[in-house]
Design a protein around this motif. Structure first.
Motif, short mmCIF file in Angstrom:
data_model
loop_
_atom_site.label_atom_id
_atom_site.label_comp_id
_atom_site.label_asym_id
_atom_site.label_seq_id
_atom_site.Cartn_x
_atom_site.Cartn_y
_atom_site.Cartn_z
N TRP A 193 0.85 -1.20 0.00
CA TRP A 193 0.00 0.00 0.00
C TRP A 193 0.88 1.24 0.00
CZ3 TRP A 193 -1.14 -4.51 2.30
CH2 TRP A 193 -2.41 -5.07 2.04
N GLU A 194 0.46 2.21 -0.77
CA GLU A 194 1.16 3.50 -0.83
C GLU A 194 0.40 4.50 0.03
OE1 GLU A 194 3.94 3.77 -2.43
OE2 GLU A 194 3.90 1.95 -3.66
N TYR A 195 1.09 5.07 1.00
CA TYR A 195 0.51 6.07 1.89
C TYR A 195 1.20 7.41 1.62
CZ TYR A 195 -1.68 2.52 4.92
OH TYR A 195 -2.44 1.50 5.42
N TRP A 196 0.41 8.44 1.37
CA TRP A 196 0.93 9.80 1.33
C TRP A 196 0.55 10.48 2.64
CZ3 TRP A 196 4.27 12.19 -1.84
CH2 TRP A 196 4.52 11.62 -3.10
N LEU A 197 1.54 11.10 3.29
CA LEU A 197 1.32 11.78 4.56
C LEU A 197 1.73 13.24 4.43
CD1 LEU A 197 2.13 8.65 5.27
CD2 LEU A 197 2.31 9.54 7.59
N SER A 198 1.03 14.10 5.16
CA SER A 198 1.40 15.51 5.17
C SER A 198 2.74 15.68 5.86
CB SER A 198 0.33 16.34 5.89
OG SER A 198 0.27 15.98 7.27
N LEU A 253 5.10 6.69 1.70
CA LEU A 253 5.60 5.47 2.31
C LEU A 253 5.00 4.27 1.57
CD1 LEU A 253 4.92 6.38 6.05
CD2 LEU A 253 7.12 6.60 4.85
N THR A 254 5.79 3.21 1.43
CA THR A 254 5.28 1.95 0.90
C THR A 254 5.23 0.96 2.05
OG1 THR A 254 6.24 2.38 -1.28
CG2 THR A 254 5.66 0.09 -0.76
N ILE A 255 4.03 0.46 2.34
CA ILE A 255 3.82 -0.39 3.50
C ILE A 255 3.51 -1.82 3.04
CG2 ILE A 255 2.52 -0.68 5.63
CD1 ILE A 255 4.16 1.92 5.44
N VAL A 256 4.30 -2.77 3.51
CA VAL A 256 4.14 -4.17 3.12
C VAL A 256 3.12 -4.84 4.04
CG1 VAL A 256 6.47 -4.31 2.18
CG2 VAL A 256 6.08 -4.89 4.58
N GLU A 276 1.18 -6.25 11.77
CA GLU A 276 1.83 -6.21 13.07
C GLU A 276 1.80 -4.85 13.75
OE1 GLU A 276 2.91 -8.90 14.59
OE2 GLU A 276 2.40 -10.17 12.86
N THR A 277 1.22 -3.84 13.10
CA THR A 277 1.18 -2.49 13.67
C THR A 277 -0.24 -1.93 13.56
OG1 THR A 277 1.63 -1.26 11.62
CG2 THR A 277 3.54 -2.18 12.79
N VAL A 278 -0.39 -0.67 13.92
CA VAL A 278 -1.72 -0.04 13.83
C VAL A 278 -2.01 0.52 12.45
CG1 VAL A 278 -1.75 0.50 16.30
CG2 VAL A 278 -0.86 2.20 14.68
N PHE A 279 -1.16 0.22 11.46
CA PHE A 279 -1.44 0.72 10.11
C PHE A 279 -2.80 0.24 9.60
CE2 PHE A 279 2.68 2.57 9.47
CZ PHE A 279 2.48 3.47 8.42
N SER A 280 -3.24 -0.93 10.05
CA SER A 280 -4.54 -1.42 9.61
C SER A 280 -5.69 -0.55 10.10
CB SER A 280 -4.75 -2.86 10.10
OG SER A 280 -4.71 -2.90 11.52
N GLU A 281 -5.42 0.29 11.12
CA GLU A 281 -6.44 1.17 11.69
C GLU A 281 -6.55 2.51 10.95
OE1 GLU A 281 -8.22 0.44 14.65
OE2 GLU A 281 -7.34 -1.57 14.71
N TYR A 282 -5.54 2.83 10.15
CA TYR A 282 -5.49 4.16 9.55
C TYR A 282 -6.53 4.33 8.45
CZ TYR A 282 -0.90 4.71 11.80
OH TYR A 282 0.13 4.80 12.69
N LYS A 283 -7.03 5.54 8.39
CA LYS A 283 -7.93 5.98 7.32
C LYS A 283 -7.45 7.34 6.85
CE LYS A 283 -11.94 3.66 9.41
NZ LYS A 283 -11.15 3.05 10.51
#
Length: 222
Positions: free
Chosen positions: A123-128, A162-165, A171-178
């Motif tokens: 997944w590709e995440y763009w963050l401010s 960020l590229t998230i595998v 294993e982290t809270v990335f699954s919670e992000y929106k």
């Protein structure tokens, strides 16, 4: 000191606000707490917290920590609620495998998730990117997001990618992000200190105790 390799995902059980800040209780879930003592540090969503109490003397499945008003102001903790999932990492040992990068647990700012896009099995995440931190964030450099050590893959105006595998999501809270989720950022520790060394201003002349008479007495000059 931490490495940014998350050991478990915990859950906030209670938040009690007081004049000094807050006392929080965190269920550690799968985190091995057998070697944790009062006064030890546990990074909680990237924030270095000190263990001040356990649930009971016999049960160390949760811990309590005090959060200052400064931390509430400068991190996402001010918006956390009971039930929120948080990344957990115990302080590193001298014998710890250094899998991430040097993480202090001192949050520099708060970022926002701008977009989430699937790309194959990742997944590709763009963050401010807060303007005051932009010069610390470099392409292929390291950044800590809610305590997770990650690599910056590209930069654009006011944001970074960020590229998230799948393993990291699991294993982290990335699954919670929106989109719109707020996350704690800690920039690379070395970059921060390098800037300070390169830009420091000398406000006074250095004082030396060395004099000509002292050198003569020591036999350096005649």
């Amino acid at each position: 000191m931490f490495t940014g390799i998350i050991e478990a995902v915990g859950t906030i059980k209670a938040i009690n606000i007081n004049a000094q800040g807050a006392r929080i209780d965190i269920a550690t879930n799968s985190l091995d707490m057998s070697d944790v003592k009062l006064g030890d540090s546990i990074a909680t969503n990237g924030i270095c917290l000190t263990v001040v109490a356990f649930q009971s003397a016999a049960e160390q499945g949760s811990f309590s920590a005090d959060v200052s008003n400064e931390t509430l102001k400068r991190t996402g903790f001010g918006h956390y609620q009971v039930g929120k999932a948080v990344n957990l990492e115990k302080a590193m040992l001298a014998s710890t495998r250094f899998g991430g990068h040097m993480v202090s647990g001192h949050v520099d700012g708060v970022s926002e998730i701008l977009s989430i896009t699937n790309n194959g099995n990742s997944w590709e995440y763009w963050l401010s990117m807060p303007s005051e931190l932009s010069h610390y964030i470099a392409e292929k450099g390291s950044v800590t997001v809610d305590g997770t050590s990650l690599t910056v893959n590209s930069l654009a105006a006011g944001k970074f990618r960020l590229t998230i595998v799948p393993h990291t999501v699991k294993e982290t809270v990335f699954s919670e992000y929106k989109i719109g989720s707020k996350v704690n950022l800690e920039v690379d520790l070395i970059a921060r200190y390098l800037e300070r060394l390169l830009t420091k201003e000398v406000t006074t002349e250095p004082v030396s105790n060395i004099s000509e008479s002292m050198l003569q007495k020591a036999g350096f000059i005649k």
